[in-house]
Design an enzyme around this catalytic site. Structure first.
Site, mmCIF file in Angstrom:
data_model
loop_
_atom_site.group_PDB
_atom_site.id
_atom_site.type_symbol
_atom_site.label_atom_id
_atom_site.label_comp_id
_atom_site.label_asym_id
_atom_site.label_seq_id
_atom_site.Cartn_x
_atom_site.Cartn_y
_atom_site.Cartn_z
ATOM 1 N N CYS A 36 38.715 38.230 40.719
ATOM 2 C CA CYS A 36 38.454 36.923 40.224
ATOM 3 C C CYS A 36 39.623 35.823 41.084
ATOM 4 O O CYS A 36 39.373 34.553 40.444
ATOM 5 C CB CYS A 36 38.505 36.758 38.939
ATOM 6 S SG CYS A 36 40.155 37.546 38.140
ATOM 7 N N CYS A 107 39.757 42.602 34.136
ATOM 8 C CA CYS A 107 40.781 41.537 33.614
ATOM 9 C C CYS A 107 41.867 42.488 32.954
ATOM 10 O O CYS A 107 43.144 42.189 32.991
ATOM 11 C CB CYS A 107 40.147 40.704 32.379
ATOM 12 S SG CYS A 107 38.726 39.989 33.045
HETATM 13 FE FE1 FES Z 1 40.105 36.837 36.146
HETATM 14 FE FE2 FES Z 1 39.608 37.691 33.654
HETATM 15 S S1 FES Z 1 38.200 36.578 35.023
HETATM 16 S S2 FES Z 1 41.525 38.024 34.612
#
Ligand code: FES
Length: 211
Positions: A36, A107
């Protein structure tokens, strides 16, 4: 559409524990998630006699799951020895939080990676790593996979930003395919140094820019 977060995740997100920086940390690390592009920084203080984590803080540039996991793992790690803290898994953290949506597993992995990297940084700085292999280009390359290219959120190796690496007599030289005036040049340089300098036999890290 809202995420099906557990109450505990929401509670820890709203009132995170151990957030901040430790200026004179014994070990610290910044980790980024290729999934992400978010980042987390973890700082630890360690009692040298007992190898126990006496203080731990984190800064998250991630989402609610990351903040909640950072919070829970810092609570779990505080008071543990570094060996015990290394055993904490993302699954332990997710269980402790009452579960996380599967799409958010990375995450908590990111928070755990941050904790483990901070411990590794402490061990390297204090000469505690058992089998210390001489640094090679492959080792450097492997570490650079944990340096983010802020333009893409992927690492600098995957995005072909590094065009050469040399390791000679304790000096690591890294050539980055980017103009030195680029807005991210300095941040990338700092990140590279932070990852490579703690290697036990490295005396100096030089980062050169140029396309
Ligand atoms: Fe990036 Fe959770 S979506 S740390």
């Amino acid at each position: 559409m809202g995420m099906p977060y557990s109450e505990k995740v929401i509670e820890y997100f709203k009132n995170p524990k151990n957030v901040g920086k430790i200026e004179d940390a014994d070990g610290k690390a910044k980790e980024g998630s290729p999934a992400c592009g978010d980042m987390v920084q973890v700082y630890i203080k360690v009692d040298k006699e007992t190898q126990t984590i006496t203080d731990i803080k984190f800064e998250s540039y991630g989402c609610a799951s990351n903040i909640a996991t950072g919070s829970i793992i810092t609570e779990m790690a505080k008071g543990k020895t570094i060996e015990e803290a290394k055993q904490i898994t993302w699954q332990d953290a997710a269980d402790e939080l009452g579960g996380l949506p599967p799409v958010k597993a990375h995450c908590s992995v990111l928070a755990i990676d941050g904790l483990r990297a901070a411990i590794q940084n402490y061990e390297e700085k204090h000469g505690l790593l058992k089998d210390q292999k001489p640094t090679t280009v492959e080792i450097v390359e492997d570490r650079l996979k944990r340096v983010m290219n802020p333009m893409t959120g992927l690492d600098v190796i995957k995005t072909d930003l590094i065009h050469d690496i040399s390791v000679e007599d304790g000096v690591v030289t890294i050539y980055v395919d980017l103009d030195e005036d680029h807005q991210f040049a300095n941040a990338i340089k700092e990140d590279i140094k932070e990852k490579i300098e703690p290697l036990w036999d490295v005396q100096r890290v030089e980062v050169h820019f140029g396309e």
